[in-house]
Motif scaffolding. Structure first.
Motif, mmCIF file in Angstrom:
data_model
loop_
_atom_site.group_PDB
_atom_site.id
_atom_site.type_symbol
_atom_site.label_atom_id
_atom_site.label_comp_id
_atom_site.label_asym_id
_atom_site.label_seq_id
_atom_site.Cartn_x
_atom_site.Cartn_y
_atom_site.Cartn_z
ATOM 1 N N ILE A 30 0.839 -1.199 0.000
ATOM 2 C CA ILE A 30 0.000 0.000 0.000
ATOM 3 C C ILE A 30 0.875 1.251 0.000
ATOM 4 O O ILE A 30 0.592 2.233 -0.704
ATOM 5 C CB ILE A 30 -0.952 -0.003 1.216
ATOM 6 C CG1 ILE A 30 -1.960 -1.154 1.084
ATOM 7 C CG2 ILE A 30 -1.684 1.330 1.339
ATOM 8 C CD1 ILE A 30 -2.854 -1.327 2.292
ATOM 9 N N HIS A 31 1.954 1.242 0.763
ATOM 10 C CA HIS A 31 2.883 2.367 0.798
ATOM 11 C C HIS A 31 3.480 2.590 -0.590
ATOM 12 O O HIS A 31 3.592 3.734 -1.072
ATOM 13 C CB HIS A 31 3.992 2.096 1.819
ATOM 14 C CG HIS A 31 4.963 3.225 1.983
ATOM 15 N ND1 HIS A 31 6.071 3.375 1.174
ATOM 16 C CD2 HIS A 31 4.983 4.269 2.856
ATOM 17 C CE1 HIS A 31 6.736 4.452 1.539
ATOM 18 N NE2 HIS A 31 6.101 5.012 2.568
ATOM 19 N N GLN A 32 3.853 1.508 -1.247
ATOM 20 C CA GLN A 32 4.429 1.597 -2.590
ATOM 21 C C GLN A 32 3.427 2.204 -3.567
ATOM 22 O O GLN A 32 3.788 3.031 -4.420
ATOM 23 C CB GLN A 32 4.839 0.195 -3.039
ATOM 24 C CG GLN A 32 5.678 0.137 -4.303
ATOM 25 C CD GLN A 32 6.218 -1.266 -4.548
ATOM 26 O OE1 GLN A 32 6.530 -1.997 -3.605
ATOM 27 N NE2 GLN A 32 6.294 -1.649 -5.803
ATOM 28 N N LEU A 33 2.160 1.822 -3.432
ATOM 29 C CA LEU A 33 1.120 2.366 -4.298
ATOM 30 C C LEU A 33 0.878 3.852 -4.008
ATOM 31 O O LEU A 33 0.741 4.660 -4.930
ATOM 32 C CB LEU A 33 -0.187 1.586 -4.100
ATOM 33 C CG LEU A 33 -0.217 0.163 -4.647
ATOM 34 C CD1 LEU A 33 -1.407 -0.610 -4.072
ATOM 35 C CD2 LEU A 33 -0.288 0.176 -6.170
ATOM 36 N N ALA A 34 0.822 4.193 -2.744
ATOM 37 C CA ALA A 34 0.481 5.561 -2.360
ATOM 38 C C ALA A 34 1.509 6.570 -2.856
ATOM 39 O O ALA A 34 1.160 7.728 -3.155
ATOM 40 C CB ALA A 34 0.350 5.652 -0.841
ATOM 41 N N PHE A 35 2.774 6.146 -2.961
ATOM 42 C CA PHE A 35 3.813 7.077 -3.381
ATOM 43 C C PHE A 35 4.383 6.762 -4.761
ATOM 44 O O PHE A 35 5.328 7.409 -5.213
ATOM 45 C CB PHE A 35 4.937 7.098 -2.339
ATOM 46 C CG PHE A 35 4.501 7.676 -1.020
ATOM 47 C CD1 PHE A 35 4.418 9.050 -0.848
ATOM 48 C CD2 PHE A 35 4.128 6.851 0.023
ATOM 49 C CE1 PHE A 35 3.992 9.592 0.356
ATOM 50 C CE2 PHE A 35 3.713 7.376 1.229
ATOM 51 C CZ PHE A 35 3.638 8.752 1.399
ATOM 52 N N GLY A 36 3.774 5.773 -5.432
ATOM 53 C CA GLY A 36 4.268 5.413 -6.749
ATOM 54 C C GLY A 36 3.382 5.883 -7.882
ATOM 55 O O GLY A 36 3.762 5.814 -9.049
ATOM 56 N N GLY A 37 2.203 6.370 -7.558
ATOM 57 C CA GLY A 37 1.278 6.829 -8.583
ATOM 58 C C GLY A 37 0.038 7.410 -7.931
ATOM 59 O O GLY A 37 -0.026 7.567 -6.712
ATOM 60 N N ARG A 38 -0.999 7.668 -8.750
ATOM 61 C CA ARG A 38 -2.190 8.309 -8.192
ATOM 62 C C ARG A 38 -3.495 7.630 -8.588
ATOM 63 O O ARG A 38 -4.497 7.782 -7.916
ATOM 64 C CB ARG A 38 -2.248 9.771 -8.626
ATOM 65 C CG ARG A 38 -1.097 10.613 -8.102
ATOM 66 C CD ARG A 38 -1.259 12.064 -8.500
ATOM 67 N NE ARG A 38 -2.478 12.653 -7.963
ATOM 68 C CZ ARG A 38 -2.867 13.900 -8.184
ATOM 69 N NH1 ARG A 38 -2.154 14.679 -8.962
ATOM 70 N NH2 ARG A 38 -3.982 14.355 -7.660
ATOM 71 N N HIS A 39 -3.516 6.884 -9.687
ATOM 72 C CA HIS A 39 -4.766 6.318 -10.190
ATOM 73 C C HIS A 39 -4.546 4.843 -10.525
ATOM 74 O O HIS A 39 -3.780 4.518 -11.445
ATOM 75 C CB HIS A 39 -5.239 7.060 -11.438
ATOM 76 C CG HIS A 39 -5.374 8.536 -11.263
ATOM 77 N ND1 HIS A 39 -4.314 9.406 -11.448
ATOM 78 C CD2 HIS A 39 -6.441 9.296 -10.909
ATOM 79 C CE1 HIS A 39 -4.726 10.646 -11.225
ATOM 80 N NE2 HIS A 39 -6.010 10.604 -10.896
ATOM 81 N N TYR A 40 -5.237 3.949 -9.802
ATOM 82 C CA TYR A 40 -5.002 2.518 -9.957
ATOM 83 C C TYR A 40 -6.299 1.752 -10.176
ATOM 84 O O TYR A 40 -7.374 2.129 -9.699
ATOM 85 C CB TYR A 40 -4.333 1.936 -8.712
ATOM 86 C CG TYR A 40 -2.937 2.463 -8.447
ATOM 87 C CD1 TYR A 40 -1.841 1.944 -9.123
ATOM 88 C CD2 TYR A 40 -2.721 3.465 -7.505
ATOM 89 C CE1 TYR A 40 -0.561 2.409 -8.867
ATOM 90 C CE2 TYR A 40 -1.447 3.946 -7.245
ATOM 91 C CZ TYR A 40 -0.372 3.411 -7.924
ATOM 92 O OH TYR A 40 0.890 3.884 -7.672
#
Length: 522
Positions: A30-40
């Motif tokens: 989740i941390h990787q997603l939160a700071f790796g992009g914005r729209h998933y």
């Protein structure tokens, strides 16, 4: 080892943490997603933990720090930075016109009330109301909004048997999701989940900046459990259970990651009930898939191991439904292998584990009216005869078992009824339905055997042929046996140290006759 509560059916992250339940820490991803992009966007089958994942994100962005103590993300998150969260879930029923618009209106009204925002006029449509709400949340809090959407596709899936309503719901959602992109200045993070992968052209043309992570190897385990999770987090539950059987029954889902994945629902029910059963499958029989298989004239034997282009797995729309794509998206098939062919990536699919193979085959037989007690008794009788090497008795019982091939197969374009494949398919599904260890078109160095059965400490390689009109049974049998000898079908299995039997079966076009059979020990 201290045993904890099993979070069966619990989709609330707060409840799991406060009640002391087992929890597999997904916060590194989740941390990787939160700071790796914005729209998933993420597609996963039902009961794989998508709702819990979204609820974890909701609590995280809302800044509920106590819930995350002891988890990986706790010391890597700025707890002073809290965001308004707009979470939508389309878990209701959408079988009638107006259901979707009414549900959206209700959900947005609840969010407005909970946020202390003046309600929008009742006659304002859903997309406009969402746009106003995003701006109001940004203005009220001074922070961009986190948008979480669960079961995004259910309004369409519920209406698939009414194509006009399905298209109406799809078009409504296209405009609704388009609002999120048009309000980009108010949005910090978007995460959309569902079962199916509707093409961006058909549904997400208004939100075409979504990063689809469904087959991204980095996030293959963002939902579900790994072997390592079972061996560490759930270690107190393992004593008394056969670890290899757990893998055989429930492991095997593959979204291109380094590890195969378990359905959490299966694992939790196994630990609670302490018995190997089709826990996940029993919660939703796929009648729609059975109907689609028959309508499209698909051979059940061809569902596995047939290479298909990678982009086919996301080929799904109201007017263009590919059986294997839907079976992959809904969890009845998974990736077995992948290879490159020029610029294309090809995937071979397979049933993920024993639960799905056994249950899907049994369910299809039941759908065809062929899973009576007598049918199951005959199937077990066939296995007993093979174990005793009574091949003549096997052929006689097989003739009775296969008599009256369901008319749906012969009516489906006539493809199955003309050849031996419908006999092979019935035999395959019958063996699978009783949990036999079976391979379909198992590839050797020079060819593929129709069926390979491992039973009673022996290996049975079966080649099925339909007798040509001008051919006698002996000639057809020799043709089948010659093919197995010349292609070395037995060689692959000699290393097992078990007796290997080559079985040629030749069927007459008159179904009342049992097949001719010949057996060899190469």
């Amino acid at each position: 080892m201290v045993r904890r509560k099993l979070p069966i059916g619990i989709q609330s992250f707060r409840a799991i943490r406060e009640d002391g339940c087992y929890y597999v820490d997904k916060t590194p991803l989740i941390h990787q997603l939160a700071f790796g992009g914005r729209h998933y966007f993420l597609s996963r089958p039902r009961r794989f933990g998508k709702s819990l994942l979204l609820d974890t994100m909701r609590e995280l962005f809302a800044g509920n720090e106590p819930l995350f103590r002891g988890l990986d993300i706790h010391n890597r998150w700025d707890w002073k930075d809290k965001f308004p969260v707009l979470r939508l879930s389309f878990g209701a029923k959408y079988n009638e016109p107006g259901d979707l618009a009414g549900n959206v209106r209700t959900q947005l009204a609840i969010i407005e009330r909970n946020a202390g925002i003046d309600p929008a006029p009742e006659d304002m449509n859903g997309p406009d109301r969402l746009q106003v709400l995003l701006g109001s949340l940004r203005q009220k809090t001074g922070k961009q909004v986190v948008v979480l959407v669960d079961e995004y596709d259910k309004p369409i899936l519920d209406a698939l048997e009414d194509p006009e309503l399905a298209r109406t719901n799809r078009d409504y959602l296209r405009g609704f999701y388009g609002v999120v992109k048009d309000s980009a200045e108010h949005v910090r993070f978007v995460f959309v989940t569902g079962v199916s992968m509707f093409s961006k052209v058909s549904l997400f043309s208004g939100l075409n900046n979504l990063d689809d992570i469904s087959l991204d190897p980095r996030y293959s385990s963002v939902c579900g459990y790994t072997d390592g999770d079972l061996d560490t987090v759930f270690a107190p539950e393992l004593p008394g259970l056969d670890r290899d059987e757990i893998r055989r029954w429930y492991n095997g889902y593959n979204w291109r990651g380094d590890e195969k994945i378990y359905n959490p629902f299966d694992a939790l029910l196994l630990f609670a009930k302490r018995e190997f059963r089709s826990h996940w499958f029993e919660t939703g029989t796929p009648h729609f898939l059975y109907r689609l298989l028959l309508e499209q004239g698909e051979d059940p034997l061809k569902l596995e191991h047939q290479p298909i282009p990678a982009d086919m797995l996301s080929k799904f729309d109201v007017d263009d439904i590919d059986l294997r794509a839907v079976m992959f998206q809904t969890g009845y098939l998974t990736i077995a292998d992948e290879e490159r062919e020029g610029l294309k990536t090809l995937f071979a699919l397979k049933f993920p584990n024993e639960e799905v193979r056994h249950s899907f085959s049994g369910g299809l037989l039941a759908h065809l009216g062929r899973e009576s007690y007598d049918d199951l008794k005959r199937t077990n009788g066939l296995l007993e005869l093979l174990a005793r090497n009574d091949f003549t008795g096997f052929a006689e019982l097989l003739g009775a078992h296969l008599s009256g091939i369901p008319h749906q197969w012969r009516d489906a374009g006539g493809r199955l009824g003309r050849y031996e494949s419908h006999h092979a398919a019935m035999l395959y599904m019958s063996f699978c339905s009783v949990g036999a260890d079976l391979r379909v078109e198992d590839a050797g160095s020079r060819g593929r055997a129709d069926l390979v059965l491992f039973h009673g400490g022996q290996v049975f390689v079966l080649e099925l042929k339909m007798r040509e009109e001008s051919e006698n049974a002996d000639a057809a049998l020799e043709r089948a046996m010659a093919q197995m000898r010349e292609r070395g079908y037995a060689e692959k299995y000699r290393a097992r140290g078990e007796p290997v039997h080559l079985l040629g079966l030749v069927f007459n076009r008159e179904e009342r006759h049992p097949p001719a059979i010949r057996a060899e020990r190469p």
